[in-house]
Design an enzyme around this catalytic site. Structure first.
Site, PDB file in Angstrom:
ATOM      1  CG  HIS A  12      -2.043   0.985   1.115  1.00 38.59           C
ATOM      2  ND1 HIS A  12      -1.857   2.345   1.243  1.00 38.59           N
ATOM      3  CD2 HIS A  12      -3.376   0.808   0.904  1.00 38.59           C
ATOM      4  CE1 HIS A  12      -3.025   2.961   1.107  1.00 38.59           C
ATOM      5  NE2 HIS A  12      -3.957   2.048   0.899  1.00 38.59           N
ATOM      6  CG  HIS A  15      -6.061   7.316   2.415  1.00 31.70           C
ATOM      7  ND1 HIS A  15      -5.268   6.200   2.383  1.00 31.70           N
ATOM      8  CD2 HIS A  15      -7.162   7.024   1.672  1.00 31.70           C
ATOM      9  CE1 HIS A  15      -5.847   5.277   1.640  1.00 31.70           C
ATOM     10  NE2 HIS A  15      -6.999   5.754   1.208  1.00 31.70           N
TER      11      HIS A  15
END
Length: 570
Positions: free
Chosen positions: A222, A323
């Site tokens: 990621h 995020h």
């Protein structure tokens, strides 16, 4: 002497048959029944005055050891990547034992499924049966997701996480052996199949390897942890060594290189690309073109599917929360803005419809909705039919090619990608009976019943104090398969082959069925059922315009969808 009846009479008694079409929910999609494996005049039906009775459709001489099944689903309409047809489904020892004609071989010919004293009956007349859905992009943020997923028809969850930690809210990763152990222990409580991804963001082979020994079924790379070329290369080395899959969310900011560098680092090895559309993350603006490669197994997530008038507006706030970004930091806002491109979002619907994107998943509580994988899959299929027209080979009241393409996106293709297709992912003999039963008018929206390994774990159920099962409030509730020791016998925890061979089940004291993933490295895009197109894809770096084989692809945002407010109060 034969007896004739109208199609309507037959459908009322036994459900639709060969040549009939069924509308799926309130969409414009019609499933056309291709064949009927049951026998006219010998249909197995349960109820007062019906055929499944002692000496008639039920054989009371044969025992379970002599072939009698545990459960039979009668006269079901099967919608699967393998076809759309009518049949009875026999279940024994939690697996699909036969698909065909059920009944009593003493008085009926050509019986595939023996109904006996040991057999429970689920009536499939006028019902649709599909394989349980597989969601391969799950952030395990809250355990309550599992009930929501089951209630939507999802029976397998693959992803990562440890709860509402920052790492989990942003990335589908269960990092390290301690966290993996704890999540494998937690999995014991849930009546759903589970598999966990370890952290692939490392340039150390031993750091990656120990997670596979600890039971991870794959590695996830990621960008929030740094999607570097080194991490990609090292993760894929481990994948090739231990036969596991790697999933990747690539580098939106292009800090570690552009999409070309990522393709070079992958080096023709097979990999599952999350967020291939780019709105959920990945090389801006052209990650979408990676779907053209034969070693790429591409998926996209449900918040951008289908493209509607609200899609762009909701994404910015979702992205900031998921995020760990701050609205008062200009660089954070610019990062978020770089992901949200209407041109690539509009192209996503088209690429799903063309079979260029092979899978659909949720991105649960991390910009996606765990209970809407199936709904949004069929909403997209309906939108594409209305905007583009029928697929080649389809015709009026027959959308079978499109229906089979779309059902493969959340059943067999995720199973193949993550090495579990030997066990689940389709309605085929020998696979576990993870099945979802639908009323056609509620297809894709609210299952009638969800089976795990042949046992009902979730179903529509009314007031428990009522004299019959159906009085309001009538909604999805857990059934007996979701309680006690039945949880362990009716669901699977997937682990790596090396962890399985090293007896991780006994080492951790796990009681669930534990099975190894396998055959993840010698596959390609061509193994993605009905979704294996590899056209040339280009993205204009200035306008974000997407071309497929030189032709611009786009579609309009819609303001009305099927399978939406007609079915939900809130």
């Amino acid at each position: 002497m034969s007896f004739k009846m109208s199609r309507k009479q037959y459908a009322d008694l036994y459900g639709p048959t060969t040549g009939d079409s069924i509308r799926l929910a309130d969409t414009q999609l019609f499933a056309h029944i291709e064949r009927n494996a049951t026998v006219y005049g010998d249909e197995a039906v349960f109820g007062g005055g019906k055929s499944i009775r002692d000496g008639m459709g039920q054989n009371s001489q044969l025992t379970r050891e002599q072939g009698v099944v545990d459960v039979v689903i009668t006269n079901a309409i099967i919608i699967d990547y393998t076809g759309i047809y009518k049949a009875d489904i026999g279940i024994k020892d939690g697996k699909i034992s036969a698909i065909g004609k059920s009944g009593n071989p003493s008085v009926m010919d050509n019986i595939d499924i023996i109904i006996g004293t040991s057999t429970e009956v689920i009536s499939g007349e006028r019902k649709i049966v599909t394989a349980g859905g597989i969601d391969t992009h799950v952030h395990f943020i809250s355990p309550q997701q599992i009930d929501t997923a089951l209630a939507s028809g999802i029976t397998t969850l693959i992803g990562g996480g440890t709860g509402p930690a920052e790492g989990t809210k942003a990335t589908t990763i269960t990092p390290g052996s301690w966290n993996l152990r704890k999540m494998l222990e937690a999995a014991e409580a849930f009546p759903i199949n589970l598999g966990f991804l370890g952290k692939g963001n490392s340039s150390s082979l031993p750091a990656l390897e120990e997670q596979i020994f600890a039971g991870a079924i794959g590695l996830k790379i990621h960008e929030d942890w740094g999607a570097t070329s080194s991490a990609i290369n090292h993760s894929l080395q481990i994948a090739d060594k231990y036969d596991i899959q790697v999933a990747i969310h690539t580098d939106t900011l292009n800090e570690c290189g552009f999409v070309e560098e990522t393709i070079k680092a992958i080096d023709n090895r097979v990999i599952h690309t999350y967020h291939t559309e780019g709105a959920g993350g990945g090389h801006a603006p052209d990650i979408i073109k990676i779907a053209a490669l034969n070693n790429i197994l591409p998926s996209s997530t449900n918040p951008t599917l289908p493209y509607t008038v609200n899609t762009l507006d909701e994404h910015l706030d979702m992205l900031m929360v998921c995020h760990h970004l701050k609205a008062n930091i200009p660089e954070d806002v610019m990062f978020a803005d770089s992901r949200i491109r209407k041109e690539t979002i509009a192209a996503e619907d088209i690429l799903q419809d063309l079979g260029v994107f092979s899978m659909i998943s949720s991105d649960s509580q991390a910009m996606g909705r765990v209970g809407e994988v199936i709904i949004r899959n069929w909403q997209t299929a309906d939108k594409m039919k209305k905007q583009i027209g029928s697929l080649e080979g389809d015709k009026e009241y027959n959308d079978n090619n499109r229906i089979q393409r779309y059902i493969a996106k959340y059943t067999i293709n995720p199973a193949i990608t993550h090495g579990i297709s030997e066990y689940v992912g389709s309605i085929e003999v020998g696979k576990y009976a993870d099945l979802v039963i639908w009323d056609p008018q509620f297809f894709g929206v609210k299952p009638d019943m969800v089976l795990k390994n042949g046992m009902v774990v979730m179903a529509l159920m009314g007031d428990e104090n009522a004299s019959i099962p159906t009085p309001q409030p009538y909604y999805e509730k857990k059934m007996f398969g979701a309680y006690g020791k039945a949880v362990q016998s009716s669901s699977i925890t997937f682990v790596s082959k090396v962890a399985y061979e090293n007896n991780i089940k006994d080492k951790l004291g796990l009681n669930k069925v534990v099975l190894p993933v396998k055959n993840t490295r010698e596959i390609s895009k061509q193994d993605m059922k009905l979704n294996n197109a590899t056209p040339e894809i280009e993205v204009d770096p200035q306008t974000y315009e997407v071309k497929v084989d030189g032709k611009v692809i786009t579609c309009e945002a819609v303001d009305v969808l099927p399978m939406a407010q007609r079915y939900f109060l809130f």
